[in-house]
Scaffold this motif. Structure first.
Motif, PDB file in Angstrom:
ATOM      1  N   LEU A 215     -10.299-104.275  18.422  1.00 41.01           N
ATOM      2  CA  LEU A 215      -8.937-104.664  18.057  1.00 41.01           C
ATOM      3  C   LEU A 215      -7.927-103.720  18.692  1.00 41.01           C
ATOM      4  O   LEU A 215      -6.887-104.155  19.207  1.00 41.01           O
ATOM      5  N   TYR A 216      -8.224-102.440  18.673  1.00 38.09           N
ATOM      6  CA  TYR A 216      -7.332-101.457  19.315  1.00 38.09           C
ATOM      7  C   TYR A 216      -7.240-101.707  20.815  1.00 38.09           C
ATOM      8  O   TYR A 216      -6.138-101.667  21.396  1.00 38.09           O
ATOM      9  N   LEU A 217      -8.357-101.969  21.457  1.00 36.34           N
ATOM     10  CA  LEU A 217      -8.351-102.236  22.894  1.00 36.34           C
ATOM     11  C   LEU A 217      -7.553-103.500  23.221  1.00 36.34           C
ATOM     12  O   LEU A 217      -6.822-103.537  24.213  1.00 36.34           O
ATOM     13  N   SER A 218      -7.678-104.521  22.384  1.00 34.72           N
ATOM     14  CA  SER A 218      -6.956-105.769  22.621  1.00 34.72           C
ATOM     15  C   SER A 218      -5.454-105.563  22.487  1.00 34.72           C
ATOM     16  O   SER A 218      -4.662-106.079  23.286  1.00 34.72           O
ATOM     17  N   LEU A 219      -5.043-104.802  21.470  1.00 33.20           N
ATOM     18  CA  LEU A 219      -3.621-104.543  21.274  1.00 33.20           C
ATOM     19  C   LEU A 219      -3.070-103.651  22.389  1.00 33.20           C
ATOM     20  O   LEU A 219      -1.930-103.845  22.842  1.00 33.20           O
ATOM     21  N   ILE A 222      -1.965-105.432  25.624  1.00 32.36           N
ATOM     22  CA  ILE A 222      -0.734-106.233  25.635  1.00 32.36           C
ATOM     23  C   ILE A 222       0.304-105.605  26.556  1.00 32.36           C
ATOM     24  O   ILE A 222       0.965-106.305  27.337  1.00 32.36           O
ATOM     25  N   ARG A 223       0.457-104.293  26.481  1.00 32.87           N
ATOM     26  CA  ARG A 223       1.475-103.628  27.308  1.00 32.87           C
ATOM     27  C   ARG A 223       1.206-103.846  28.794  1.00 32.87           C
ATOM     28  O   ARG A 223       2.132-104.143  29.563  1.00 32.87           O
ATOM     29  N   THR A 224      -0.039-103.721  29.197  1.00 33.86           N
ATOM     30  CA  THR A 224      -0.368-103.913  30.612  1.00 33.86           C
ATOM     31  C   THR A 224      -0.028-105.323  31.066  1.00 33.86           C
ATOM     32  O   THR A 224       0.561-105.519  32.133  1.00 33.86           O
ATOM     33  N   THR A 294      -1.248 -85.690  34.811  1.00 36.69           N
ATOM     34  CA  THR A 294      -2.155 -86.226  33.801  1.00 36.69           C
ATOM     35  C   THR A 294      -2.864 -87.454  34.354  1.00 36.69           C
ATOM     36  O   THR A 294      -2.436 -88.055  35.354  1.00 36.69           O
ATOM     37  N   THR A 295      -3.950 -87.806  33.690  1.00 39.90           N
ATOM     38  CA  THR A 295      -4.676 -89.021  34.078  1.00 39.90           C
ATOM     39  C   THR A 295      -3.820 -90.256  33.855  1.00 39.90           C
ATOM     40  O   THR A 295      -3.886 -91.226  34.624  1.00 39.90           O
ATOM     41  N   ALA A 296      -3.001 -90.237  32.793  1.00 39.31           N
ATOM     42  CA  ALA A 296      -2.149 -91.386  32.487  1.00 39.31           C
ATOM     43  C   ALA A 296      -1.129 -91.635  33.594  1.00 39.31           C
ATOM     44  O   ALA A 296      -0.856 -92.789  33.945  1.00 39.31           O
ATOM     45  N   ASP A 387      -6.050 -99.412  37.116  1.00 41.76           N
ATOM     46  CA  ASP A 387      -7.010 -98.316  37.130  1.00 41.76           C
ATOM     47  C   ASP A 387      -8.083 -98.536  36.059  1.00 41.76           C
ATOM     48  O   ASP A 387      -7.767 -99.004  34.955  1.00 41.76           O
ATOM     49  N   PRO A 388      -9.343 -98.230  36.355  1.00 43.08           N
ATOM     50  CA  PRO A 388     -10.408 -98.450  35.363  1.00 43.08           C
ATOM     51  C   PRO A 388     -10.181 -97.710  34.045  1.00 43.08           C
ATOM     52  O   PRO A 388     -10.706 -98.128  33.006  1.00 43.08           O
ATOM     53  N   THR A 389      -9.411 -96.613  34.084  1.00 37.70           N
ATOM     54  CA  THR A 389      -9.149 -95.883  32.839  1.00 37.70           C
ATOM     55  C   THR A 389      -8.062 -96.526  31.998  1.00 37.70           C
ATOM     56  O   THR A 389      -7.879 -96.130  30.841  1.00 37.70           O
ATOM     57  N   MET A 390      -7.333 -97.480  32.555  1.00 41.69           N
ATOM     58  CA  MET A 390      -6.263 -98.149  31.816  1.00 41.69           C
ATOM     59  C   MET A 390      -6.821 -99.363  31.092  1.00 41.69           C
ATOM     60  O   MET A 390      -7.590-100.146  31.663  1.00 41.69           O
ATOM     61  N   ILE A 391      -6.430 -99.525  29.854  1.00 36.31           N
ATOM     62  CA  ILE A 391      -6.912-100.651  29.048  1.00 36.31           C
ATOM     63  C   ILE A 391      -6.095-101.893  29.385  1.00 36.31           C
ATOM     64  O   ILE A 391      -4.865-101.867  29.373  1.00 36.31           O
ATOM     65  N   SER A 392      -6.777-102.970  29.701  1.00 35.85           N
ATOM     66  CA  SER A 392      -6.117-104.242  29.999  1.00 35.85           C
ATOM     67  C   SER A 392      -7.081-105.373  29.691  1.00 35.85           C
ATOM     68  O   SER A 392      -8.279-105.149  29.477  1.00 35.85           O
ATOM     69  N   PHE A 393      -6.558-106.585  29.676  1.00 36.59           N
ATOM     70  CA  PHE A 393      -7.422-107.744  29.448  1.00 36.59           C
ATOM     71  C   PHE A 393      -8.463-107.869  30.551  1.00 36.59           C
ATOM     72  O   PHE A 393      -9.613-108.241  30.299  1.00 36.59           O
TER      73      PHE A 393
END
Length: 450
Positions: A215-219, A222-224, A294-296, A387-393
């Motif tokens: 659920l956290y990953l899905s939310l 959204i930003r991406t 930073t990685t971000a 980037d693989p470290t960024m959460i996206s759908f």
């Protein structure tokens, strides 16, 4: 707790879009002819219900855009040092979802891991069983109590969310009187309240391979998706508007050059063109690690460049539409009258041509939003997206590809990413249809029709 605000490049672009949106709204409110189509949109039940759903996604995306770094504990009164991890306001609000990680996979609302493991009992015997989760349902002493506890917490959460929804409905009465809007606000608030109450003690959508809450990953995805769908317009709009209007108005060699340019771009497979640009960008980023603190920030720069690349490759369709509309407008009597009175070409373009093609621009941009969200998922799936470290759908779907081949099948990560993306894209498409109907001057309607 001390913290330091962090402004990523994508954050700045989002703030720029918000400022442009407020400025446009202020300008539209001062001109009745511009406000009239939006009133038609406001009378559409489907459009307003879709807008309520989109508002939820926008709020989550905006909260996830406010970034900061937390200060680390000081030793011996030294200089303040901040954590290299970049968090957001959304991360802080849903901190239990972010920090309560399990060992590995677990099903939605599960109390145990998804696969059996070897454990040693008190007598020293090795047994194969499903270990209890560390956080999911840890407050329950017996697994049989889960169903009753889930029902109770869902009901309490719905009641809390309903109260918040009722307050939002009272506020919404000042700008709309549609019952459909009130019902949708009430339903969304109740659903969010139920999920929030359950997510405090359960993994509502299960966990992934490393135990992160799905659920956290899905939310977080959204930003991406929103940035890909909106920031790309900052690149697409100027190119398509300037080149399309210039090609249709000046014609001649200007039209030939612009037509040749977008014809060549359209003849190249877009996926290959985007993949080549992304790979070159990635090589440049890898060769200059000193650019990023930073990685971000590293992942964010790749996201911004992906928006630029998508914008540079997706302006051709809108440019072709604007060229055709400008060719028609150029032959209108009021344009020829302005030319005969010696009005400069630049003034004709700004005062007469561009205002009359803005309905095409708006309709195309709203419709393209959904296509761009889906494009990110496809590109990340094939490894040339964010980037693989960024959460996206896309990264969620790419990770779920291997999980679908397991036995037993891990299905919930793919289902969650698909479900959230479906709701976002469907709401955007329905709202885009209403905007198209309201702004298309070729459709005949009376003032009272929604």
């Amino acid at each position: 707790m001390s913290f330091m605000p962090v402004f990523l490049w994508s954050d700045r672009l989002v703030f720029l879009l918000i400022a442009a949106g407020f400025a446009s709204a202020w300008y539209i409110r001062r001109h009745e002819h511009l406000l009239l189509p939006w009133r038609r949109v406001g009378r559409s039940r489907i459009a307003m219900v879709s807008l309520v759903v989109l508002s939820f996604f926008l709020v989550v995306g905006l909260l996830d855009t406010l970034h900061f770094r937390v200060a680390l504990p000081q030793t011996n009164g030294g200089e303040r040092v901040y954590s290299p991890e970049v968090l957001s306001v959304f991360d802080k609000l849903v901190e239990p979802l972010r920090t309560h990680t399990e060992k590995t996979y677990s099903e939605p609302f599960a109390l145990t891991l998804y696969a059996k493991e070897s454990v040693t009992d008190e007598q020293g015997n090795i047994l194969r069983e499903y270990p209890r989760l560390k956080y999911g349902g840890a407050h329950l002493s017996d697994i049989s109590m889960r169903d009753a506890d889930v029902a109770k917490r869902a009901l309490l959460g719905m009641l809390s969310g309903s109260l918040v929804g009722a307050l939002m409905v009272l506020l919404a009465r000042s700008w709309t009187s549609q019952r459909a809007v009130f019902v949708s606000i009430f339903v969304v608030a109740a659903l969010v309240g139920a999920i929030a109450n359950l997510a405090a003690v359960y993994h509502v959508l299960g966990t992934d391979k490393v135990g992160q809450d799905v659920l956290y990953l899905s939310l977080k995805s959204i930003r991406t998706g929103l940035i890909i769908g909106t920031v790309t317009t900052l690149v697409t709009l100027p190119l398509a508007l300037f080149l399309g209007v210039a090609a249709g108005y000046f014609r001649g060699w200007v039209d030939d050059v612009i037509q040749y340019t977008y014809t060549v771009l359209s003849s190249i497979p877009s996926v290959l063109l985007i993949a080549a640009a992304v790979l070159m960008m990635q090589v440049t980023i890898d060769q200059h690690p000193e650019w990023f603190g930073t990685t971000a920030s590293r992942a964010d720069l790749r996201l911004v460049f992906l928006c630029l690349i998508l914008g540079m490759t997706s302006w051709t369709g809108l440019c072709r539409l604007l060229r055709g509309e400008t060719l028609k407008l150029r032959e209108m009597e009021y344009i020829q009258a302005a030319q005969s009175f010696g009005v400069s070409s630049m003034r004709i373009l700004v005062r007469h041509i561009m205002p009359n093609v803005m309905h095409i621009v708006l309709i195309s941009l709203v419709l393209d939003f959904s296509a761009l969200v889906l494009a990110e998922a496809v590109l990340s799936y094939v490894g040339v997206g964010v980037d693989p470290t960024m959460i996206s759908f896309g990264t969620m779907i790419n990770a779920a590809r291997l999980e679908m081949g397991r036995e037993p099948v891990v299905w919930w990560a793919l289902a969650s990413a698909f479900g959230f993306m479906l709701v976002l894209v469907l709401a955007a498409n329905l709202f885009a249809d209403a905007v198209r109907d309201a702004f298309d001057p070729r459709l005949n309607r009376t003032e009272g029709n929604p």
